[in-house]
Design a protein around this motif. Sequence first.
Motif, PDB file in Angstrom:
ATOM      1  N   LEU A 149       0.800  -1.219   0.000  1.00  0.00           N
ATOM      2  CA  LEU A 149       0.000   0.000   0.000  1.00  0.00           C
ATOM      3  C   LEU A 149       0.833   1.270   0.000  1.00  0.00           C
ATOM      4  N   GLU A 150       2.172   1.149   0.144  1.00  0.00           N
ATOM      5  CA  GLU A 150       3.038   2.330   0.090  1.00  0.00           C
ATOM      6  C   GLU A 150       3.552   2.607  -1.325  1.00  0.00           C
ATOM      7  N   LEU A 151       3.123   1.809  -2.295  1.00  0.00           N
ATOM      8  CA  LEU A 151       3.611   1.964  -3.663  1.00  0.00           C
ATOM      9  C   LEU A 151       3.337   3.360  -4.210  1.00  0.00           C
ATOM     10  N   ARG A 152       4.383   3.929  -4.853  1.00  0.00           N
ATOM     11  CA  ARG A 152       4.248   5.202  -5.560  1.00  0.00           C
ATOM     12  C   ARG A 152       4.294   4.992  -7.068  1.00  0.00           C
ATOM     13  N   VAL A 153       5.101   4.018  -7.513  1.00  0.00           N
ATOM     14  CA  VAL A 153       5.253   3.734  -8.942  1.00  0.00           C
ATOM     15  C   VAL A 153       5.109   2.233  -9.150  1.00  0.00           C
ATOM     16  N   LEU A 154       4.257   1.845 -10.112  1.00  0.00           N
ATOM     17  CA  LEU A 154       4.056   0.438 -10.436  1.00  0.00           C
ATOM     18  C   LEU A 154       4.217   0.261 -11.938  1.00  0.00           C
ATOM     19  N   SER A 155       5.241  -0.509 -12.334  1.00  0.00           N
ATOM     20  CA  SER A 155       5.515  -0.776 -13.741  1.00  0.00           C
ATOM     21  C   SER A 155       5.532  -2.287 -13.964  1.00  0.00           C
ATOM     22  N   LEU A 156       4.653  -2.770 -14.821  1.00  0.00           N
ATOM     23  CA  LEU A 156       4.517  -4.209 -15.051  1.00  0.00           C
ATOM     24  C   LEU A 156       4.580  -4.506 -16.547  1.00  0.00           C
ATOM     25  N   ASP A 157       5.177  -5.637 -16.884  1.00  0.00           N
ATOM     26  CA  ASP A 157       5.301  -6.045 -18.278  1.00  0.00           C
ATOM     27  C   ASP A 157       4.947  -7.524 -18.398  1.00  0.00           C
ATOM     28  N   HIS A 165     -10.777  -9.698  -4.736  1.00  0.00           N
ATOM     29  CA  HIS A 165     -12.109  -9.096  -4.698  1.00  0.00           C
ATOM     30  C   HIS A 165     -12.203  -8.003  -3.646  1.00  0.00           C
ATOM     31  N   GLU A 166     -11.502  -8.189  -2.527  1.00  0.00           N
ATOM     32  CA  GLU A 166     -11.594  -7.223  -1.434  1.00  0.00           C
ATOM     33  C   GLU A 166     -10.682  -6.014  -1.624  1.00  0.00           C
ATOM     34  N   PHE A 167      -9.862  -6.014  -2.688  1.00  0.00           N
ATOM     35  CA  PHE A 167      -8.918  -4.921  -2.909  1.00  0.00           C
ATOM     36  C   PHE A 167      -9.652  -3.644  -3.313  1.00  0.00           C
ATOM     37  N   LYS A 168      -9.347  -2.547  -2.641  1.00  0.00           N
ATOM     38  CA  LYS A 168     -10.026  -1.280  -2.895  1.00  0.00           C
ATOM     39  C   LYS A 168      -9.165  -0.293  -3.689  1.00  0.00           C
ATOM     40  N   GLY A 169      -7.849  -0.455  -3.630  1.00  0.00           N
ATOM     41  CA  GLY A 169      -7.001   0.445  -4.408  1.00  0.00           C
ATOM     42  C   GLY A 169      -5.674   0.745  -3.737  1.00  0.00           C
ATOM     43  N   PHE A 170      -4.822   1.441  -4.474  1.00  0.00           N
ATOM     44  CA  PHE A 170      -3.538   1.905  -3.949  1.00  0.00           C
ATOM     45  C   PHE A 170      -3.698   3.392  -3.599  1.00  0.00           C
ATOM     46  N   ASN A 190      -9.643   2.277  -6.556  1.00  0.00           N
ATOM     47  CA  ASN A 190      -9.497   3.678  -6.210  1.00  0.00           C
ATOM     48  C   ASN A 190      -8.013   4.063  -6.222  1.00  0.00           C
ATOM     49  N   LEU A 191      -7.668   5.042  -7.038  1.00  0.00           N
ATOM     50  CA  LEU A 191      -6.286   5.526  -7.151  1.00  0.00           C
ATOM     51  C   LEU A 191      -6.294   7.044  -6.967  1.00  0.00           C
ATOM     52  N   PRO A 192      -6.490   7.519  -5.756  1.00  0.00           N
ATOM     53  CA  PRO A 192      -6.720   8.954  -5.525  1.00  0.00           C
ATOM     54  C   PRO A 192      -5.523   9.841  -5.833  1.00  0.00           C
ATOM     55  N   GLN A 193      -4.286   9.287  -5.839  1.00  0.00           N
ATOM     56  CA  GLN A 193      -3.090  10.099  -6.090  1.00  0.00           C
ATOM     57  C   GLN A 193      -2.486   9.878  -7.466  1.00  0.00           C
ATOM     58  N   ILE A 210     -10.895   1.916 -13.018  1.00  0.00           N
ATOM     59  CA  ILE A 210     -10.227   2.727 -12.006  1.00  0.00           C
ATOM     60  C   ILE A 210     -10.935   4.059 -11.804  1.00  0.00           C
ATOM     61  N   LYS A 211     -10.740   4.584 -10.617  1.00  0.00           N
ATOM     62  CA  LYS A 211     -11.191   5.934 -10.290  1.00  0.00           C
ATOM     63  C   LYS A 211      -9.940   6.749  -9.991  1.00  0.00           C
ATOM     64  N   ALA A 212      -9.627   7.703 -10.872  1.00  0.00           N
ATOM     65  CA  ALA A 212      -8.381   8.476 -10.750  1.00  0.00           C
ATOM     66  C   ALA A 212      -8.682   9.945 -11.022  1.00  0.00           C
ATOM     67  N   GLU A 213      -9.165  10.628 -10.039  1.00  0.00           N
ATOM     68  CA  GLU A 213      -9.618  12.009 -10.213  1.00  0.00           C
ATOM     69  C   GLU A 213      -8.466  12.999 -10.335  1.00  0.00           C
TER      70      GLU A 213
END
Length: 416
Positions: A149-157, A165-170, A190-193, A210-213
């Motif tokens: 939950l402290e992730l700032r950058v996520l890069s996947l290939d 199912h219970e995951f709400k977001g980073f 939910n990705l508020p940042q 995703i929700k990324a306002e």
Amino acid sequence: MDNHHKRRYVTSSADDDDIITNFPEDLINPILERLPVKDAVRTSVLSKNWRYRWTTMRTLDLQYQFSNQFSNIGAFSHNGFIRVISHIMIHHQGPISKFALHIPKEIVLDSFQEVDQWMLILSRNNLRVLDFRNSNRIYQIPSSVFSCLELRVLSLDKCIFRPPHEFKGFQNLEEIIFSQVNFRGGSVINLPQLKALTLFRCSNVNSFNIKAEMLQILRVDSCREDMLLRLLHSQHLYAVKVCLLKSLNELLRVTRFTFTIDGYFLKFMAAGKISEWLSHAKWLTRLNFQSVSLGDLDQLHGALCMLRNSPNVKLLRVTYMPMGLEADLELTSSYLESQYQTLFMLQSVEMIYIEGTRPEMLFIKLLLDQSPHLKKMIIRPRATVDAEKRLNIAKDVMQFPRASTKAKMVFVDPEP
């Protein structure tokens, strides 16, 4: 024996050992993290105090430089590459801020069991940056990653992204870079940042709900337009790119304020497949038409449609592609001669790789005649256009009527 072949003996004094032993604590980690992991581990022989220094490194970079070392010595066995990384992970102590890993295609994996174990270790160490590059078979991201939950950058290939199912977001994630990711599931994340999102050749993107306002930068390749429309509602969005490339299966890249599109996207637009998106075009101030053929009526229609729906465009750049045998110059020329649309805000135009065909010249004439605030038009012919033809282009353009008395014409030599 001459001096060139004499052996040199290096001795270590107690003073030298004291310098290494008493090295300032705040400099040790930065030094180690700038070394290749293999060399960082080797520092354990410098002195007793350095024996376990490498185990507290906050950055572990196990990507291409690391994997290439195994490739060079032919050690891509399960007991080589995997064993070394497992040794590093198991012996590591303290937090890991950044973890970068490349799984090469040469290694044969029966499963990703060990990789899952590394991810589990990372989830317990306050991970902030995860950069996972995969040249092997597709890897399903384990549930442990979704507890970072402290992730700032996520890069996947080349991964399967299936949140529990219970995951709400980073809550702290600021940047996502996904390449060849297959999305599963569909619950809202939910990705508020989140400020920057890049999706390249991903599949099942509509399952990435995703929700990324706070989203500011959006780059999307090969994704359906309805998913794109959802993300365009962010009030903070300022950079989006859209580009359809037929050779890459109609990849989409989108832009807001600076909008780069190619001829295949214009054909897509002419077919009315993204008419909803045109409501956003009123915000555009820069348009870049790339690889456009004005001998194609659909591309021409799409280009004029974009201009009609972009009343605030100030800068227009058009890069032409050579017209093929299928180009209908008579039809597109007739269409251009019937068009009338005032471009009130247009100030600068750049025409690249023109060949002097009739549709190209009529398009230039239309822009000059319908842009009352135009300040400059730059024309650069294609390198294959000879000097006499370039001169004739310049003569014709200079005779076209101009709505703006301030419009300057700049003719640039073709690039070699």
